[in-house]
Design a protein around this motif. Sequence first.
Motif, PDB file in Angstrom:
ATOM      1  N   UNK A   1       0.807  -1.209   0.000  1.00 41.48           N
ATOM      2  CA  UNK A   1       0.000   0.000   0.000  1.00 41.48           C
ATOM      3  C   UNK A   1       0.849   1.271   0.000  1.00 41.48           C
ATOM      4  N   UNK A   2       2.166   1.080   0.140  1.00 36.68           N
ATOM      5  CA  UNK A   2       3.017   2.231   0.418  1.00 36.68           C
ATOM      6  C   UNK A   2       2.875   3.334  -0.619  1.00 36.68           C
ATOM      7  N   UNK A   3       2.698   3.017  -1.874  1.00 39.04           N
ATOM      8  CA  UNK A   3       2.755   4.023  -2.915  1.00 39.04           C
ATOM      9  C   UNK A   3       1.385   4.535  -3.360  1.00 39.04           C
ATOM     10  N   UNK A   4       0.366   4.176  -2.656  1.00 41.98           N
ATOM     11  CA  UNK A   4      -0.959   4.655  -3.039  1.00 41.98           C
ATOM     12  C   UNK A   4      -1.482   5.632  -1.980  1.00 41.98           C
ATOM     13  N   UNK A   5      -1.671   6.878  -2.407  1.00 42.85           N
ATOM     14  CA  UNK A   5      -2.203   7.869  -1.471  1.00 42.85           C
ATOM     15  C   UNK A   5      -3.637   7.489  -1.111  1.00 42.85           C
ATOM     16  N   UNK A   6      -3.935   7.496   0.183  1.00 44.35           N
ATOM     17  CA  UNK A   6      -5.288   7.157   0.639  1.00 44.35           C
ATOM     18  C   UNK A   6      -5.779   8.254   1.569  1.00 44.35           C
ATOM     19  N   UNK A   7      -6.663   9.059   1.053  1.00 46.05           N
ATOM     20  CA  UNK A   7      -7.105  10.247   1.795  1.00 46.05           C
ATOM     21  C   UNK A   7      -7.863   9.874   3.065  1.00 46.05           C
TER      22      UNK A   7
END
Lengths: 124, 124
Positions: B14-20
């Motif tokens: 998940x490290x590279x996916x921005x999750x607001x």
Amino acid sequence: MAEAVPVDGYDGDDAMVADVFARDCSSRRIVENIAGKWGMLALAALHESSYRFNALRRRVDGVSEKMLAQTLQGLERDGLVRRDVQTTIPPHVEYSLTPFGERVASTIVELIGLVQAEVDANRR
Amino acid sequence: MAEAVPVDGYDGDDAMVADVFARDCSSRRIVENIAGKWGMLALAALHESSYRFNALRRRVDGVSEKMLAQTLQGLERDGLVRRDVQTTIPPHVEYSLTPFGERVASTIVELIGLVQAEVDANRR
């Protein structure tokens, strides 16, 4: 001749034009409620699907019960969120977007997408 | 084999996916800054034109000098607003949107337009 009716502290020709920059305009109050971070995140979550309170609270990581309840009340009052109570035992309360809420939430999802894309781009 | 680099407290896939929705994601911090009512109104004003500080303060009815300065600092740090100092006497400081700021402000102007249209429709 019809007289202009003062609306929200305005009178005269400007009376019927919502002006978000004017502190007394009701459009500004609504935008302020949407604007708060919890308002934006709750609307974005409800754009995915309707949610029951506790599920929505888990989705919007970090929101307190009190803040989420206040946020949903404001959004319901402003006509963005609908609260449906199903008369089961125990009662189910489900939150979903109204058509106006859907339109607003779509722009918020777009805004969030722009920010996430920028954050992802800056990490590369 | 390359190891995933933790970003903003995340690790693994998940490290590279921005999750607001995640409280520690930097996209969430940026959205929170945009979200505050002054952030949204300042961005909407700067979407009309660039402004000097005091003119922007007059445009955004009701904002204090301190709140506007803080808001602009946050927006500048997040890459939405550019601050240009012209070396005149006295120096002129002008605020304008970056390309990223323009994209975000466009969605805010759209959102504000939806709210104003709804307010106007409900008055009729």
